[in-house]
Design a protein around this motif. Structure first.
Motif, PDB file in Angstrom:
ATOM      1  N   ARG A  65      67.107  40.607 -80.055  1.00 39.64           N
ATOM      2  CA  ARG A  65      67.522  41.426 -81.188  1.00 39.64           C
ATOM      3  C   ARG A  65      68.841  42.114 -80.854  1.00 39.64           C
ATOM      4  NH1 ARG A  65      64.543  38.579 -83.024  1.00 39.64           N
ATOM      5  NH2 ARG A  65      62.637  38.909 -84.256  1.00 39.64           N
TER       6      ARG A  65
ATOM      7  N   TYR B 121      71.150  38.933 -77.106  1.00 42.22           N
ATOM      8  CA  TYR B 121      71.355  38.564 -78.501  1.00 42.22           C
ATOM      9  C   TYR B 121      72.792  38.130 -78.763  1.00 42.22           C
ATOM     10  CZ  TYR B 121      71.775  38.938 -83.565  1.00 42.22           C
ATOM     11  OH  TYR B 121      72.032  38.671 -84.889  1.00 42.22           O
TER      12      TYR B 121
ATOM     13  N   TYR C 180      69.521  37.880 -88.533  1.00 40.29           N
ATOM     14  CA  TYR C 180      68.984  38.616 -87.386  1.00 40.29           C
ATOM     15  C   TYR C 180      69.700  39.938 -87.083  1.00 40.29           C
ATOM     16  CZ  TYR C 180      66.549  34.233 -86.411  1.00 40.29           C
ATOM     17  OH  TYR C 180      65.767  33.116 -86.506  1.00 40.29           O
TER      18      TYR C 180
END
Length: 404
Positions: free
Chosen positions: A191, A339, A370
């Motif tokens: 993330r 990420y 995302y």
């Protein structure tokens, strides 16, 4: 057979018409928009396909003087040189430098894979460079620029192979990039490091993408200043190219000297705090690239691809496999296994197989789902749109020298 020969002015007019035609087609066909296929590439291919049909049927053969095509090519790559800001590179720090390093490693991988496959099929290994970093890391612009150099070194059909491979790369880069990043993100449950307060995932992408669709206001003196800087770099750069060839013994593309001079001029202006007309030069670069690409594609002799179809298909499919493995296992790990690294794999595939526009489109799709990645949006355009062209030109010139 009827032979039609157009002079250099007719050739420019044809290129302008094909750019308009390509734009109209890409506006109507959503698939072309989705994969970021450039309008001049579409228009130029339409003409070259028509010319191939006429030639194969024994009806007519159309050719044109490409003198001004070379001029536009040099002018475009000179504008690329003006985008290289050394202080910006240094400020970018670790992400930009690491991304540049893995990109440099990819160049010889693509070239030796391409050359090896062509040799296995009994073809000139120089054509493998056309299916390597010339077309993939380089993109359509570099393919159109280096194609004549391949042919001058003895690789018959080098221009056609390079442009065809670059066209394949534009589509493949868009198809592979997003799924690669998505697999990494979901596999490792990645993330964004910090959510953007009060915004949905992907908000602020226009700013992160360095104003790709941004409009600007200007006046004629700034355009005049930018154009004169371009002419200065092109003129001085032509002599620099002569010195480079004498010094190294390698044959560089015609634009390399002008690119280097443009880098020096840009950074000298920055150090002396002299205003640099960035938007104006960027706009001129887009103009020169559009007309240059349209003319280059229009001049393709597609009938030369018949005997090379099978080795090209094998070579390009292997290039896709290598690109996926390299980004998944090398780029992701080198860039930090987080990420941002995952988003950068999508961008790396985009410019490593096609163009920087593909890279930005790939990352946009991922970040919308995302969350944002400012690091990726800074590093990928810096490397793919600026610095890698210099290293690619050096490697290509060296490979041509070795295999010629």
């Amino acid at each position: 057979m009827l032979t039609v020969e157009l002079n250099m002015y007719h050739g420019v007019a044809l290129g302008a018409f094909l750019f308009w035609l390509g734009g109209m087609i890409t506006d109507k066909v959503s698939l072309l928009n989705r994969y970021c296929i450039p309008a001049p590439l579409v228009g130029g291919l339409c003409f070259s396909i028509l010319n191939c049909i006429l030639y194969s049927a024994g009806i007519a053969s159309i050719s044109f003087d490409a003198t001004l095509q070379t001029v536009f090519m040099i002018m475009f790559f000179t504008t690329v040189g003006f985008t290289v800001s050394i202080p910006t590179l240094l400020k970018g720090g670790k992400a930009v430098i690491l991304c540049l390093l893995v990109s440099i490693v990819m160049i010889p991988l693509q070239n030796f894979l391409g050359g090896g496959v062509m040799q296995l099929f009994g073809q000139d290994p120089l054509l493998g460079i056309g299916c390597g970093s010339i077309a993939l890391i380089g993109g359509p612009g570099t393919a159109a620029a280096f194609g004549p150099d391949l042919e001058a070194a003895g690789a018959v059909g080098g221009s056609v192979v390079s442009i065809a491979a670059a066209t394949f790369g534009l589509v493949a880069g868009s198809l592979i990039g997003g799924p690669t990043a998505r697999r990494l993100i979901e596999k490792y449950d990645l993330r964004p490091a910090a959510a953007v307060a009060g915004s949905a995932p992907g908000a602020g992408l226009a700013a992160e993408a360095a104003g790709e669709d941004e409009s600007f206001l200007t006046d004629s003196p700034r355009f005049i200043k930018g154009f004169m800087l371009l002419l200065l770099a092109v003129g001085v750069g032509s002599q620099v190219s002569v010195w480079l060839k004498a010094l190294t013994g390698l044959t560089f593309p015609a634009y390399i000297g002008a690119m280097l001079v443009a880098v020096v001029v840009r950074n000298a202006m920055d150090s002396m705090q002299v205003e640099y007309p960035a938007e104006e030069i960027d706009t001129m670069g887009n103009m020169f690239l559009s007309i240059f690409l349209a003319m280059a594609l229009a001049g393709l002799k597609l009938w030369e691809l018949i005997d090379l179809a099978l080795p090209m298909i094998v070579c390009l499919l292997l290039q896709c496999v290598i690109m996926f493995l390299f980004t998944y296992f090398v780029v992701f790990n080198v860039m930090g296994r987080n990420y941002d690294a995952a988003v950068m794999t999508a961008g790396f595939v985009g410019f490593g197989m096609g163009a920087t526009s593909n890279a930005m489109a790939n990352m946009q799709v991922v970040t919308r789902k995302y969350g944002p990645s400012p690091v990726a949006y800074f590093a990928i355009p810096m490397v793919g749109g600026m610095f890698i062209d210099f290293f690619n030109a050096v490697f290509i010139a060296a490979n041509i020298g070795w295999w010629a």
